[in-house]
Every structure is written in structure tokens, then in C-alpha cells.
Design a protein around this motif. Structure first.
Motif, PDB file in Angstrom:
ATOM      1  N   MET A   1      93.958 -78.536  10.255  1.00  0.00           N
ATOM      2  CA  MET A   1      94.165 -77.175  10.741  1.00  0.00           C
ATOM      3  C   MET A   1      95.211 -76.455   9.914  1.00  0.00           C
ATOM      4  SD  MET A   1      95.541 -75.832  14.476  1.00  0.00           S
ATOM      5  CE  MET A   1      93.992 -75.943  15.371  1.00  0.00           C
ATOM      6  N   ASP A   2      94.981 -75.169   9.676  1.00  0.00           N
ATOM      7  CA  ASP A   2      95.997 -74.272   9.115  1.00  0.00           C
ATOM      8  C   ASP A   2      96.878 -73.830  10.276  1.00  0.00           C
ATOM      9  OD1 ASP A   2      97.394 -71.887   8.392  1.00  0.00           O
ATOM     10  OD2 ASP A   2      95.942 -71.498   6.805  1.00  0.00           O
ATOM     11  N   LEU A   3      98.137 -74.259  10.277  1.00  0.00           N
ATOM     12  CA  LEU A   3      99.007 -73.998  11.420  1.00  0.00           C
ATOM     13  C   LEU A   3      99.505 -72.565  11.482  1.00  0.00           C
ATOM     14  CD1 LEU A   3     101.076 -77.301  11.705  1.00  0.00           C
ATOM     15  CD2 LEU A   3      98.939 -76.667  12.830  1.00  0.00           C
TER      16      LEU A   3
ATOM     17  N   LYS B   1      91.169 -83.503  17.659  1.00  0.00           N
ATOM     18  CA  LYS B   1      91.033 -82.053  17.751  1.00  0.00           C
ATOM     19  C   LYS B   1      92.120 -81.436  18.621  1.00  0.00           C
ATOM     20  CE  LYS B   1      87.459 -78.533  18.254  1.00  0.00           C
ATOM     21  NZ  LYS B   1      86.000 -78.318  18.478  1.00  0.00           N
ATOM     22  N   GLU B   2      92.404 -82.066  19.756  1.00  0.00           N
ATOM     23  CA  GLU B   2      93.449 -81.515  20.624  1.00  0.00           C
ATOM     24  C   GLU B   2      94.837 -81.764  20.061  1.00  0.00           C
ATOM     25  OE1 GLU B   2      90.971 -81.436  24.825  1.00  0.00           O
ATOM     26  OE2 GLU B   2      92.645 -82.847  24.645  1.00  0.00           O
TER      27      GLU B   2
ATOM     28  N   TYR C   1      99.845 -77.031  16.468  1.00  0.00           N
ATOM     29  CA  TYR C   1      99.846 -75.575  16.297  1.00  0.00           C
ATOM     30  C   TYR C   1     100.730 -74.916  17.351  1.00  0.00           C
ATOM     31  CZ  TYR C   1      98.106 -70.758  16.422  1.00  0.00           C
ATOM     32  OH  TYR C   1      98.014 -69.388  16.433  1.00  0.00           O
ATOM     33  N   ASP C   2     100.588 -75.329  18.605  1.00  0.00           N
ATOM     34  CA  ASP C   2     101.387 -74.748  19.680  1.00  0.00           C
ATOM     35  C   ASP C   2     102.869 -75.048  19.501  1.00  0.00           C
ATOM     36  OD1 ASP C   2      99.143 -73.686  20.898  1.00  0.00           O
ATOM     37  OD2 ASP C   2      98.860 -75.401  22.244  1.00  0.00           O
TER      38      ASP C   2
ATOM     39  N   ASP D   1     105.798 -72.146  18.630  1.00  0.00           N
ATOM     40  CA  ASP D   1     106.722 -71.965  19.778  1.00  0.00           C
ATOM     41  C   ASP D   1     105.990 -71.474  21.020  1.00  0.00           C
ATOM     42  OD1 ASP D   1     109.182 -72.775  18.582  1.00  0.00           O
ATOM     43  OD2 ASP D   1     109.294 -70.869  17.548  1.00  0.00           O
ATOM     44  N   ARG D   2     104.879 -72.100  21.351  1.00  0.00           N
ATOM     45  CA  ARG D   2     104.073 -71.624  22.470  1.00  0.00           C
ATOM     46  C   ARG D   2     104.386 -72.320  23.784  1.00  0.00           C
ATOM     47  NH1 ARG D   2      97.939 -70.662  20.669  1.00  0.00           N
ATOM     48  NH2 ARG D   2      98.007 -69.412  22.570  1.00  0.00           N
ATOM     49  N   TYR D   3     105.469 -73.083  23.827  1.00  0.00           N
ATOM     50  CA  TYR D   3     106.003 -73.592  25.087  1.00  0.00           C
ATOM     51  C   TYR D   3     107.518 -73.653  24.929  1.00  0.00           C
ATOM     52  CZ  TYR D   3     105.954 -78.057  22.517  1.00  0.00           C
ATOM     53  OH  TYR D   3     106.135 -79.035  21.586  1.00  0.00           O
TER      54      TYR D   3
END
Length: 247
Positions: free
Chosen positions: A85-87, A194-195, A201-202, A206-208
Motif C-alpha cells: 500500500m501507498d501510505l 490486507k487489514e 495507513y491509519d 493519525d486516524r486514532y
């Protein structure tokens, strides 16, 4: 033995001073609250950025790699699963045929314990917890792992497992079981490639709450020199979490 790992790779010169990129940022190991991970010791040694082991990626190794890459994209249920994945964009660039198949995660799942702790405490972490986080992610301490899981549950391991499961499901990792042990009839420590990249990525984005702590500590890991880091050039920063089980 079966080996699983998640890996983050950054060129030493590819990026300027961007907070979440270790390359080109001398303050990368400083946390948002001002604490510096370079002052934290694990096994008596201060933390520092992890790099590739620099082993020669010779013709024989390349042949094995290309065989696995080809077969993993063509054969149902292949034992090696992966996703790239491209982060920055969140785009999955390439993946194996069954990248969402569950695998036993072993110590890879320690990332989710760290993330669930930060989320539960709204991004706050004590010095003693930061030490346990470093022990858990840098040298893969199992005692630190179970201690933090209990702390997530207010001293109760089952409540800790419940909170970790709640965190992963809320974040959208539907097939992930990021806790250690059993929670009722649900077996923990089950992950998918995949997860895992979505979790990375999250964390990067900074998605948490407190994602920067988990993200940055992962870049000081000392395991994987014969696996994830083995053929990475020694001028490449490598982060993530390895895991191994035998049987």
C-alpha cells in the motif's frame, strides 16, 4: 516454522522534514507531547531508528522471491499472503490473490494492543506504559504484551480483550482478532495482510488517538534482521512488527 510480518520502508533521502516520515526528519523520534524516544532504554540500550540489514539479494534469493510472488497471485489459499500500500494515498498497489485470508499473527498482533491502549486513553500514555510499549514492540516482550492488555481492561485481561476487539472492529478491521488468547469462543491473534496495511495507513495518518506513539516506536524495532529487514539496504529505514511461531 511459519513467519509473519508487516513492514514499512522509507528511503533515507526520499522525503523532506515531514513529521511521520523518519527519512530527513531529525525529530522523528520525538512524540507530540515532547518526550523523546531516544531517551527510552530497552534491554539497557537507547532506542534508535531501525534500518535494513543489507544482505546481498543475490540471484538465488531473487528467484525464490519471484516464485513466491507469482504463485501467491495465482494459487488459491497460498501459504504466503501480502499487500503493498501507498501510505500517503491509501491505495493498494498490488496484493496476493487471497490477501484477506486469516493467518495466526503471533507477535504481529502486539501492534493492535498498543493502538487499543492509546485509543482507550485518548492518546495519553504514562512513562511506565511507554516503557512497556517499547519493550513489547522493540524486542517483542510477551510479559509487556499481557501486562498492557490487562491495563486496557482496567486490570482484567478479558475486559482488555473486549476493548481490543471493539477497537479493531470500530476501525473497520472486520477479520482481525488483535488480542492475545481467547475471548469467549473467539480465538485471538488472527490477522490478514490486507487489514494490516489498512492499520498501518491509519497509524501513519493519525486516524486514532496516540497513533504517533505506536507508529514511531515501531520504527525502533530490533527484530527481523533475518526476515523483514534481511535484504533491505542498510540506508533504508524499516519499521513494523515481526512475529514467529513454531509448529
Amino acid at each position: 516454522s511459519v513467519v509473519a510480518f508487516s513492514v514499512l520502508i522509507f528511503s533515507q533521502t526520499s522525503y523532506g522534514k515531514i513529521p511521520n516520515h523518519p527519512a530527513g526528519n531529525p525529530d522523528f523520534l520525538k512524540l507530540s507531547d515532547g518526550r523523546d524516544l531516544r531517551n527510552v532504554k530497552v534491554s539497557g540500550v537507547k532506542l534508535s531508528l531501525s534500518k535494513g540489514a543489507g544482505r546481498d539479494f543475490n540471484a538465488s534469493a531473487r528467484e525464490k522471491f519471484e516464485k513466491i510472488r507469482k504463485e501467491s497471485k495465482e494459487i488459491e489459499g497460498y501459504p504466503v499472503q501480502w499487500a503493498l500500500m501507498d501510505l500517503d494515498s491509501g491505495e493498494i498497489l498490488e496484493q496476493s490473490l487471497n490477501s484477506n485470508i486469516k493467518h495466526f499473527g503471533a507477535s504481529v498482533s502486539k501492534m493492535f494492543v498498543g493502538a487499543a491502549l492509546m485509543d482507550k486513553q485518548n492518546g495519553s500514555i504514562s512513562n511506565s506504559q511507554l516503557q512497556l510499549m517499547a519493550d513489547m514492540l522493540v524486542v517483542s516482550s510477551n510479559s509487556a504484551w499481557t501486562d498492557l492488555q490487562r491495563q486496557i481492561g482496567g486490570g482484567n485481561a478479558d475486559r482488555g480483550r473486549e476493548a481490543i476487539q471493539s477497537f479493531t472492529q470500530r476501525m473497520g478491521y472486520e477479520r482481525t482478532r488483535g488480542f492475545q488468547g481467547w475471548f469467549g469462543d473467539i480465538h485471538g491473534n488472527e490477522l490478514t495482510a490486507k487489514e494490516l496495511v489498512h492499520f498501518l495507513y491509519d497509524s501513519y495518518q493519525d486516524r486514532y488517538p496516540g497513533a504517533d506513539v505506536v507508529w514511531k516506536v515501531m520504527h525502533t524495532g530490533r527484530t527481523g534482521s533475518s526476515r523483514a529487514k534481511k535484504y533491505m539496504p542498510s540506508n533504508i529505514f524499516v519499521g513494523g512488527k515481526t512475529g514467529t511461531y513454531h509448529g
